[in-house]
Design a protein around this motif. Structure first.
Motif, PDB file in Angstrom:
ATOM      1  N   ALA B 199       0.987  -1.659  -0.067  1.00 58.31           N
ATOM      2  CA  ALA B 199       0.110  -0.065   0.131  1.00 58.31           C
ATOM      3  C   ALA B 199       0.780   1.495  -0.207  1.00 58.31           C
ATOM      4  CB  ALA B 199      -1.167   0.388   1.261  1.00 58.31           C
ATOM      5  N   GLY B 200       1.746   1.322   1.059  1.00 55.57           N
ATOM      6  CA  GLY B 200       3.325   2.294   0.762  1.00 55.57           C
ATOM      7  C   GLY B 200       3.663   2.750  -0.141  1.00 55.57           C
ATOM      8  N   VAL B 201       4.381   1.371  -1.095  1.00 57.14           N
ATOM      9  CA  VAL B 201       4.750   1.880  -2.114  1.00 57.14           C
ATOM     10  C   VAL B 201       3.925   2.363  -3.139  1.00 57.14           C
ATOM     11  CG1 VAL B 201       6.093   0.400  -3.874  1.00 57.14           C
ATOM     12  CG2 VAL B 201       6.569  -0.352  -1.351  1.00 57.14           C
ATOM     13  N   VAL B 202       2.723   2.307  -3.208  1.00 53.11           N
ATOM     14  CA  VAL B 202       1.716   2.760  -4.324  1.00 53.11           C
ATOM     15  C   VAL B 202       1.814   4.356  -4.316  1.00 53.11           C
ATOM     16  CG1 VAL B 202      -0.227   2.270  -5.601  1.00 53.11           C
ATOM     17  CG2 VAL B 202       0.830   0.388  -4.208  1.00 53.11           C
ATOM     18  N   GLY B 203       1.228   4.260  -2.859  1.00 49.39           N
ATOM     19  CA  GLY B 203       1.646   5.749  -2.038  1.00 49.39           C
ATOM     20  C   GLY B 203       2.094   6.869  -2.732  1.00 49.39           C
ATOM     21  N   GLY B 204       3.361   5.801  -2.503  1.00 49.47           N
ATOM     22  CA  GLY B 204       4.602   6.559  -2.703  1.00 49.47           C
ATOM     23  C   GLY B 204       5.020   6.492  -4.701  1.00 49.47           C
ATOM     24  N   LEU B 205       4.789   5.817  -5.279  1.00 56.30           N
ATOM     25  CA  LEU B 205       4.880   6.164  -6.437  1.00 56.30           C
ATOM     26  C   LEU B 205       3.829   7.019  -7.334  1.00 56.30           C
ATOM     27  CD1 LEU B 205       4.967   2.118  -8.352  1.00 56.30           C
ATOM     28  CD2 LEU B 205       6.016   3.537  -8.104  1.00 56.30           C
ATOM     29  N   LEU B 206       2.558   7.260  -6.654  1.00 60.94           N
ATOM     30  CA  LEU B 206       1.339   7.859  -7.197  1.00 60.94           C
ATOM     31  C   LEU B 206       1.939   9.499  -6.550  1.00 60.94           C
ATOM     32  CD1 LEU B 206      -1.871   5.888  -6.822  1.00 60.94           C
ATOM     33  CD2 LEU B 206      -0.186   7.022  -9.059  1.00 60.94           C
ATOM     34  N   VAL B 207       3.025   9.524  -5.759  1.00 66.11           N
ATOM     35  CA  VAL B 207       2.657  10.775  -5.154  1.00 66.11           C
ATOM     36  C   VAL B 207       3.478  11.878  -6.308  1.00 66.11           C
ATOM     37  CG1 VAL B 207       4.818  10.929  -3.886  1.00 66.11           C
ATOM     38  CG2 VAL B 207       3.079  12.351  -3.181  1.00 66.11           C
ATOM     39  N   THR B 208       4.338  10.818  -7.553  1.00 63.35           N
ATOM     40  CA  THR B 208       4.744  11.815  -8.121  1.00 63.35           C
ATOM     41  C   THR B 208       3.757  12.221  -9.729  1.00 63.35           C
ATOM     42  OG1 THR B 208       5.313   9.570  -9.054  1.00 63.35           O
ATOM     43  CG2 THR B 208       6.702   9.805  -7.641  1.00 63.35           C
ATOM     44  N   ILE B 209       2.998  12.152  -9.071  1.00 66.60           N
ATOM     45  CA  ILE B 209       1.459  11.889 -10.200  1.00 66.60           C
ATOM     46  C   ILE B 209       0.421  13.117 -10.104  1.00 66.60           C
ATOM     47  CG2 ILE B 209       0.118  11.115 -12.264  1.00 66.60           C
ATOM     48  CD1 ILE B 209       2.694   8.899 -12.967  1.00 66.60           C
ATOM     49  N   THR B 210       0.328  12.053  -9.304  1.00 70.71           N
ATOM     50  CA  THR B 210      -1.330  12.919  -8.509  1.00 70.71           C
ATOM     51  C   THR B 210      -1.369  13.438  -7.043  1.00 70.71           C
ATOM     52  OG1 THR B 210      -1.889  11.087  -7.540  1.00 70.71           O
ATOM     53  CG2 THR B 210      -2.827  11.381  -9.747  1.00 70.71           C
ATOM     54  N   GLY B 211       0.045  13.941  -7.132  1.00 76.40           N
ATOM     55  CA  GLY B 211       0.285  14.395  -5.615  1.00 76.40           C
ATOM     56  C   GLY B 211      -0.885  13.463  -4.117  1.00 76.40           C
ATOM     57  N   VAL B 212      -0.649  13.374  -3.199  1.00 78.35           N
ATOM     58  CA  VAL B 212      -1.081  13.488  -1.719  1.00 78.35           C
ATOM     59  C   VAL B 212      -1.741  14.345  -1.243  1.00 78.35           C
ATOM     60  CG1 VAL B 212       1.039  13.353  -0.213  1.00 78.35           C
ATOM     61  CG2 VAL B 212      -0.737  11.262  -0.284  1.00 78.35           C
ATOM     62  N   ASN B 213      -3.209  13.786  -1.028  1.00 82.84           N
ATOM     63  CA  ASN B 213      -3.426  14.991   0.619  1.00 82.84           C
ATOM     64  C   ASN B 213      -4.250  13.924   1.509  1.00 82.84           C
ATOM     65  OD1 ASN B 213      -6.599  14.614   0.698  1.00 82.84           O
ATOM     66  ND2 ASN B 213      -5.705  15.362  -1.448  1.00 82.84           N
ATOM     67  N   SER B 214      -4.149  14.442   2.861  1.00 82.87           N
ATOM     68  CA  SER B 214      -4.665  13.880   3.767  1.00 82.87           C
ATOM     69  C   SER B 214      -6.343  13.057   4.318  1.00 82.87           C
ATOM     70  CB  SER B 214      -4.330  14.259   5.098  1.00 82.87           C
ATOM     71  OG  SER B 214      -4.905  15.844   5.166  1.00 82.87           O
ATOM     72  N   GLY B 215      -6.374  13.350   2.809  1.00 85.88           N
ATOM     73  CA  GLY B 215      -8.626  12.939   2.894  1.00 85.88           C
ATOM     74  C   GLY B 215      -8.761  11.640   2.073  1.00 85.88           C
ATOM     75  N   ILE B 216      -7.935  11.948   1.674  1.00 85.41           N
ATOM     76  CA  ILE B 216      -8.245  10.312   0.294  1.00 85.41           C
ATOM     77  C   ILE B 216      -7.594   8.533   0.778  1.00 85.41           C
ATOM     78  CG2 ILE B 216      -7.490  11.511  -1.904  1.00 85.41           C
ATOM     79  CD1 ILE B 216      -4.873  10.283  -1.498  1.00 85.41           C
ATOM     80  N   GLY B 217      -7.484   8.278   2.198  1.00 87.39           N
ATOM     81  CA  GLY B 217      -7.656   6.944   2.607  1.00 87.39           C
ATOM     82  C   GLY B 217      -8.634   6.567   2.705  1.00 87.39           C
ATOM     83  N   GLY B 218      -9.788   7.657   2.963  1.00 88.49           N
ATOM     84  CA  GLY B 218     -11.061   6.618   3.082  1.00 88.49           C
ATOM     85  C   GLY B 218     -11.510   5.355   1.427  1.00 88.49           C
ATOM     86  N   PRO B 219     -11.650   6.736   0.457  1.00 88.31           N
ATOM     87  CA  PRO B 219     -11.678   6.744  -0.551  1.00 88.31           C
ATOM     88  C   PRO B 219     -11.196   5.203  -1.163  1.00 88.31           C
ATOM     89  CG  PRO B 219     -12.124   9.244  -0.397  1.00 88.31           C
ATOM     90  CD  PRO B 219     -11.207   8.344   1.240  1.00 88.31           C
ATOM     91  N   ILE B 220      -9.996   5.342  -0.960  1.00 88.91           N
ATOM     92  CA  ILE B 220      -9.189   4.557  -1.531  1.00 88.91           C
ATOM     93  C   ILE B 220      -9.103   3.008  -0.965  1.00 88.91           C
ATOM     94  CG2 ILE B 220      -6.804   3.817  -1.511  1.00 88.91           C
ATOM     95  CD1 ILE B 220      -6.286   6.074  -3.757  1.00 88.91           C
ATOM     96  N   SER B 221      -9.987   3.345   0.345  1.00 88.22           N
ATOM     97  CA  SER B 221     -10.103   2.239   0.747  1.00 88.22           C
ATOM     98  C   SER B 221     -11.059   1.251   0.319  1.00 88.22           C
ATOM     99  CB  SER B 221     -10.284   2.143   2.580  1.00 88.22           C
ATOM    100  OG  SER B 221      -9.229   2.035   3.160  1.00 88.22           O
ATOM    101  N   ILE B 222     -12.103   1.821   0.050  1.00 80.42           N
ATOM    102  CA  ILE B 222     -13.228   1.571  -0.141  1.00 80.42           C
ATOM    103  C   ILE B 222     -12.872   1.128  -1.831  1.00 80.42           C
ATOM    104  CG2 ILE B 222     -15.935   2.878  -1.440  1.00 80.42           C
ATOM    105  CD1 ILE B 222     -16.088   4.406   0.829  1.00 80.42           C
ATOM    106  N   LYS B 223     -12.369   2.098  -2.581  1.00 82.70           N
ATOM    107  CA  LYS B 223     -12.261   1.399  -4.526  1.00 82.70           C
ATOM    108  C   LYS B 223     -11.201  -0.068  -4.264  1.00 82.70           C
ATOM    109  CE  LYS B 223     -12.012   5.245  -7.039  1.00 82.70           C
ATOM    110  NZ  LYS B 223     -10.572   6.437  -7.779  1.00 82.70           N
ATOM    111  N   ALA B 224     -10.173   0.029  -3.137  1.00 88.51           N
ATOM    112  CA  ALA B 224      -9.912  -1.697  -3.070  1.00 88.51           C
ATOM    113  C   ALA B 224     -10.642  -2.508  -2.614  1.00 88.51           C
ATOM    114  CB  ALA B 224      -8.426  -0.978  -1.383  1.00 88.51           C
TER     115      ALA B 224
END
Lengths: 327, 289
Positions: B199-224
């Motif tokens: 999970a962390g590595v995907v976050g690390g990969l995607l931060v270079t493209i979409t960036g990251v913010n603290s609110g997206i955890g929940g929606p990501i969980s639901i998609k997963a």
């Protein structure tokens, strides 16, 4: 082991008296009117949580209660605002509508178990929100606002419930309404669980195949339990819409569904009154921690984790060590 | 249309990685990890700090992310899930714990990194332009390829290494694995660490493209969760399939239906419910997983 029936009835009456007489007195004498709203919310949320608890009782993890609360809120709001029907008729209508919807939704999905059921109900919460956004009757994202307060309920010319607009404090009216409904709900739930049907439902929780093999009509029981659960969700949602006088697609979202479930866990899945206590502790705990500002969520979640580590079977398991009646 | 398919493949490779970690944790411990999206966000922020703020090489940032998340995952399993699973009467109780951990991580992330959307410098410039039918920046291609490499590496690890075999045995039958001498506690911890790391590595990969913010955890969980449901809970091939299917549906759906607003997600959600009603165990899952 079990206290007598008389003692239980007395206990329940005392509890009802505390809620209906003592608490309003205290609130009035300390002039903490905001507590009416808080306690009303707790009562309504615990009604919806009781529904979730019932689905836990038949062995299903229900993360879809917010969908029914939302549907209930919209049914009541649409009937009151667009058709001018009295709130008191829309309240049972909202519950029944949710029960009917839940039969159609439940028929296919109640065959699922474990996480599969949990996930589908979670998805259903999202579906309900998006349908509310897309349908014309729900007025889309702007929601329904300016819902009038409930009017008087009269039967044969006798005023059963006064018009909420004439009350000097409508919050107080909602408090009595919600608490009475909550008491009825939990009384009914207690009766249900200790009835023959409750025993059968409990057999579903333990082993559906076995229950089915000795002649229990499992699909019928599942549907009935789920419909009752959704009915309660709809009632809760309808009153919430009336209190806040508005309903939006985001009034009840996934977070609410999860909270309903957490209320049940926290109170204890093995205890009928678990959802009531769980809702009370979660809601008040969260409210009380508001003064800690930005550390609110941190402290709140730390306490939750600590509670889980100390009492993994819910708050009510502390009082009754070794009492494993309901699993 | 070609563009939508390529986007779908790129999106799917990310999604598959997220779903892999979730399904691994589920298979090993029967725990629905509500905190998975938060682990993803945490990974994104660690990469942001190491690569974006400290200016160290991106590869180093990814390694740091992987190590930190593995440690966090191992600690969560050892100190939180293990005692609760041992003592609770109904195993669903772990869901409350998982949700509480999700809240906790949300709070920690918010306090440490704030609520702003964070981005990092691009790791690669330029874009591939094939006759304006497919336009794809190079960094997205690189991230997509990297993810596919990680997926392949993960499958090989699960198939051929000793811990991988032990974890597969554990997923099949916990008691039997224990009787055969598999150290159940140890491999549960390794599995949780591995899931958190993915999970962390995907976050690390995607931060270079979409960036990251603290609110997206929940929606990501639901998609997963959805991807895992599509493929079948606890099955590795299912998670990969689910990730690619959801990525493709999103991409193609948004391509054709973007003018109707959120209708894509409504269709995806509704069809998932219908699909699960017909095939409850997902594409490849065991019935009643």
């Amino acid at each position: 082991m079990m206290p007598g029936k008389l003692a239980k009835t007395a206990g329940f009456l005392i509890y009802a008296a505390i809620l209906l007489i003592l608490v309003p007195r205290l609130i009035d004498s300390y002039e903490r009117w905001d507590l009416y709203y808080t306690l009303t919310s707790v009562a309504l949320l615990s009604i919806a949580s009781a529904g979730v608890w019932l689905t836990f009782f038949i062995g299903r993890i229900n993360i879809g209660q917010a969908a029914y609360a939302l549907i209930g809120g919209y049914v009541s709001a649409v009937m009151v605002v667009d058709h001018g029907i009295s709130f008191w008729w829309t309240l049972p209508a909202a519950g029944l509508f949710c029960a009917v919807v839940s039969v159609f939704v439940g028929l296919p999905i109640l065959r699922l178990r474990g996480v599969y059921f949990a996930m589908v109900t979670l998805v259903f919460t999202e579906v309900a929100k998006m349908v509310a956004l897309a349908l014309p009757i729900t007025h889309g994202a702007s929601g329904i606002v300016n819902i009038p307060l409930p009017g008087a309920l009269e039967i044969f010319g006798f005023t059963l419930i006064p018009d909420f607009n004439t009350l000097d404090n409508s919050r107080r009216g909602f408090y009595f309404l919600s608490v009475v409904l909550m008491l009825i709900c939990f009384l009914g739930m207690y009766r249900l669980v200790h009835s023959r049907m409750g025993r059968l439902c409990f057999s579903l929780q333990q082993n559906e195949e076995l229950a089915s093999s000795i002649g229990v009509n499992i699909s019928y029981l599942r549907i009935v339990a789920y419909a009752i659960s959704s009915f309660l969700g709809g009632i809760g949602g309808a009153i919430f819409a009336a209190i806040s006088q508005s309903v939006y697609p985001s009034s009840f979202a996934v977070a609410d569904s999860i909270n309903f479930m957490l209320n049940c866990f926290l109170g204890g899945l093995g205890y009928v009154f678990g959802p009531m206590l769980g809702t009370f502790v979660l809601y008040f705990g969260w409210d009380w921690l508001f003064q800690t500002g930005k550390y609110q969520l941190l402290i709140f979640s730390s306490i939750l984790i600590a509670l889980m580590l100390v009492l993994p079977n819910g708050l009510l398991s502390i009082r009754l060590p070794g009492w494993k009646k309901n699993g | 249309m070609e563009q939508a398919i390529v986007n779908g493949l790129y999106l799917g490779s990310q999604y598959a990685l997220i779903a892999l970690g979730l399904t691994l944790i589920f298979a090993l411990m029967n725990v629905l990890n509500f905190a998975h999206g938060q682990l993803y966000v945490l990974g994104g922020f660690i990469t942001y700090v190491v690569y974006g703020q400290l200016g160290l090489p991106f590869v180093l940032a990814l390694v740091a992310t992987a190590v930190t998340l593995a440690l966090v995952g191992a600690a969560i399993e050892k100190f939180l899930f293990r005692p609760v699973i041992r003592r609770s009467v109904r195993e669903e109780s772990t869901m409350l714990l998982a949700a509480a951990i999700a809240f906790f991580l949300d709070a920690v992330i918010l306090l440490l990194f704030g609520e702003k959307q964070r981005g990092v410098p691009k790791i690669m410039d330029g874009l591939l332009n094939w006759d304006f039918r497919i336009v794809m920046p190079y960094d997205r291609i690189l991230i997509g390829v990297l993810s596919i490499f990680i997926i392949v590496g993960f499958i090989l690890y699960m198939q051929y290494s000793k811990p991988g075999r032990a974890m597969r045995a554990l997923a099949q039958d916990r008691v039997a694995a224990q009787l055969m001498g598999v150290r159940v506690d140890r491999y549960s911890m390794i599995g949780f660490a591995l899931g958190a790391m993915l999970a962390g590595v995907v976050g690390g990969l995607l931060v270079t493209i979409t960036g990251v913010n603290s609110g997206i955890g929940g929606p990501i969980s639901i998609k997963a969760f959805m991807m895992v449901m599509i493929g079948g809970a606890g099955v590795i091939s299912g998670a990969i399939a689910g990730g690619f299917i959801l990525g493709m549906m999103e991409s193609v759906g948004l391509f054709y239906l973007s003018s109707y607003g959120d209708i894509t997600y409504l269709i995806i959600f509704a069809s998932l419910m219908v699909f699960l009603a017909i095939r409850p165990q997902g594409l490849m899952g065991k019935p009643w997983g």
